[in-house]
Design a protein around this motif. Sequence first.
Motif, PDB file in Angstrom:
ATOM      1  N   UNK A  13       0.826  -1.209   0.000  1.00  0.00           N
ATOM      2  CA  UNK A  13       0.000   0.000   0.000  1.00  0.00           C
ATOM      3  C   UNK A  13       0.863   1.262   0.000  1.00  0.00           C
ATOM      4  N   UNK A  14       1.923   1.263   0.786  1.00  0.00           N
ATOM      5  CA  UNK A  14       2.802   2.416   0.865  1.00  0.00           C
ATOM      6  C   UNK A  14       3.484   2.687  -0.466  1.00  0.00           C
ATOM      7  N   UNK A  15       4.108   1.663  -1.045  1.00  0.00           N
ATOM      8  CA  UNK A  15       4.816   1.852  -2.315  1.00  0.00           C
ATOM      9  C   UNK A  15       3.867   2.078  -3.476  1.00  0.00           C
ATOM     10  N   UNK A  16       2.712   1.498  -3.427  1.00  0.00           N
ATOM     11  CA  UNK A  16       1.716   1.708  -4.480  1.00  0.00           C
ATOM     12  C   UNK A  16       1.249   3.149  -4.532  1.00  0.00           C
ATOM     13  N   UNK A  17       1.110   3.770  -3.374  1.00  0.00           N
ATOM     14  CA  UNK A  17       0.676   5.163  -3.350  1.00  0.00           C
ATOM     15  C   UNK A  17       1.793   6.107  -3.779  1.00  0.00           C
ATOM     16  N   UNK A  18       3.055   5.676  -3.676  1.00  0.00           N
ATOM     17  CA  UNK A  18       4.175   6.514  -4.082  1.00  0.00           C
ATOM     18  C   UNK A  18       4.411   6.472  -5.588  1.00  0.00           C
ATOM     19  N   UNK A  19       3.954   5.446  -6.252  1.00  0.00           N
ATOM     20  CA  UNK A  19       4.202   5.274  -7.681  1.00  0.00           C
ATOM     21  C   UNK A  19       3.073   5.898  -8.485  1.00  0.00           C
ATOM     22  N   UNK A  20       2.936   7.202  -8.415  1.00  0.00           N
ATOM     23  CA  UNK A  20       1.906   7.922  -9.145  1.00  0.00           C
ATOM     24  C   UNK A  20       2.437   8.224 -10.538  1.00  0.00           C
ATOM     25  N   UNK A  21       1.663   7.899 -11.539  1.00  0.00           N
ATOM     26  CA  UNK A  21       2.090   8.139 -12.913  1.00  0.00           C
ATOM     27  C   UNK A  21       2.173   9.641 -13.190  1.00  0.00           C
ATOM     28  N   UNK A  22       3.186  10.040 -13.951  1.00  0.00           N
ATOM     29  CA  UNK A  22       3.344  11.442 -14.315  1.00  0.00           C
ATOM     30  C   UNK A  22       2.247  11.840 -15.295  1.00  0.00           C
ATOM     31  N   UNK A  23       1.751  13.034 -15.125  1.00  0.00           N
ATOM     32  CA  UNK A  23       0.724  13.555 -16.018  1.00  0.00           C
ATOM     33  C   UNK A  23       1.375  14.005 -17.326  1.00  0.00           C
ATOM     34  N   UNK A  24       0.692  13.744 -18.416  1.00  0.00           N
ATOM     35  CA  UNK A  24       1.171  14.243 -19.703  1.00  0.00           C
ATOM     36  C   UNK A  24       0.980  15.759 -19.732  1.00  0.00           C
ATOM     37  N   UNK A  25       1.901  16.435 -20.357  1.00  0.00           N
ATOM     38  CA  UNK A  25       1.850  17.894 -20.439  1.00  0.00           C
ATOM     39  C   UNK A  25       1.330  18.328 -21.804  1.00  0.00           C
ATOM     40  N   UNK A  26       0.844  19.546 -21.870  1.00  0.00           N
ATOM     41  CA  UNK A  26       0.493  20.182 -23.137  1.00  0.00           C
ATOM     42  C   UNK A  26       1.490  21.309 -23.354  1.00  0.00           C
ATOM     43  N   UNK A  27       2.169  21.254 -24.484  1.00  0.00           N
ATOM     44  CA  UNK A  27       3.223  22.214 -24.800  1.00  0.00           C
ATOM     45  C   UNK A  27       2.800  23.007 -26.017  1.00  0.00           C
ATOM     46  N   UNK A  28       2.906  24.314 -25.928  1.00  0.00           N
ATOM     47  CA  UNK A  28       2.506  25.181 -27.033  1.00  0.00           C
ATOM     48  C   UNK A  28       3.723  25.617 -27.841  1.00  0.00           C
ATOM     49  N   UNK A  29       3.579  25.447 -29.154  1.00  0.00           N
ATOM     50  CA  UNK A  29       4.569  25.956 -30.100  1.00  0.00           C
ATOM     51  C   UNK A  29       3.805  26.849 -31.067  1.00  0.00           C
ATOM     52  N   UNK A  30       4.261  28.076 -31.186  1.00  0.00           N
ATOM     53  CA  UNK A  30       3.543  29.081 -31.971  1.00  0.00           C
ATOM     54  C   UNK A  30       4.331  29.446 -33.224  1.00  0.00           C
ATOM     55  N   UNK A  31       3.607  29.693 -34.306  1.00  0.00           N
ATOM     56  CA  UNK A  31       4.229  30.268 -35.496  1.00  0.00           C
ATOM     57  C   UNK A  31       3.716  31.699 -35.633  1.00  0.00           C
ATOM     58  N   UNK A  32       4.681  32.622 -35.653  1.00  0.00           N
ATOM     59  CA  UNK A  32       4.383  34.039 -35.815  1.00  0.00           C
ATOM     60  C   UNK A  32       5.482  34.637 -36.677  1.00  0.00           C
ATOM     61  N   UNK A  33       5.077  35.378 -37.691  1.00  0.00           N
ATOM     62  CA  UNK A  33       6.051  36.037 -38.574  1.00  0.00           C
ATOM     63  C   UNK A  33       7.076  35.051 -39.126  1.00  0.00           C
ATOM     64  N   UNK A  34       6.607  33.870 -39.563  1.00  0.00           N
ATOM     65  CA  UNK A  34       7.435  32.840 -40.192  1.00  0.00           C
ATOM     66  C   UNK A  34       8.528  32.298 -39.270  1.00  0.00           C
ATOM     67  N   UNK A  35       8.206  32.171 -37.968  1.00  0.00           N
ATOM     68  CA  UNK A  35       9.158  31.648 -36.990  1.00  0.00           C
ATOM     69  C   UNK A  35       8.424  30.707 -36.040  1.00  0.00           C
ATOM     70  N   UNK A  36       9.045  29.548 -35.732  1.00  0.00           N
ATOM     71  CA  UNK A  36       8.552  28.672 -34.676  1.00  0.00           C
ATOM     72  C   UNK A  36       9.062  29.214 -33.342  1.00  0.00           C
ATOM     73  N   UNK A  37       8.176  29.336 -32.362  1.00  0.00           N
ATOM     74  CA  UNK A  37       8.602  29.806 -31.042  1.00  0.00           C
ATOM     75  C   UNK A  37       7.929  28.978 -29.960  1.00  0.00           C
ATOM     76  N   UNK A  38       8.719  28.448 -29.057  1.00  0.00           N
ATOM     77  CA  UNK A  38      10.174  28.498 -29.004  1.00  0.00           C
ATOM     78  C   UNK A  38      10.801  27.605 -30.072  1.00  0.00           C
ATOM     79  N   UNK A  39      12.031  27.890 -30.411  1.00  0.00           N
ATOM     80  CA  UNK A  39      12.702  27.123 -31.470  1.00  0.00           C
ATOM     81  C   UNK A  39      13.313  25.828 -30.952  1.00  0.00           C
TER      82      UNK A  39
END
Length: 106
Positions: A13-39
């Motif tokens: 029970x102790x170790x099971x509660x410690x092994x929490x799966x990492x949450x997936x992240x949402x990462x934004x990449x923007x195109x403005x003025x013909x540039x990817x940001x961040x590069x």
Amino acid sequence: MRRECYLPVAAALLFGSMAVAAQAATIQITTTDLVFAPSEVSARVGDTIEWINKDVLAHTATARNGDFDVMMPPKKTVTSVLKKAGTIEYYCRFHPNMKAVLTVAP
């Protein structure tokens, strides 16, 4: 239940509660003025990339190794989920001077 049986159950029970799966992240990449940001972006397998095209022109995010080819209509946002680890150089097929790097960890 005998006293010796409690220890393995408590440990599980102790170790099971410690092994929490990492949450997936949402990462934004923007195109403005013909540039990817961040590069340069770091992400993990399972993360979602939000491709935000703020330009009035269509763009792509095309991986040089063939891992992805995302079409971004003008003034629209599209998403894709990262499936493989590695360092991925990508560019816009319509504007090859637009280049960036995505580093995906397992």
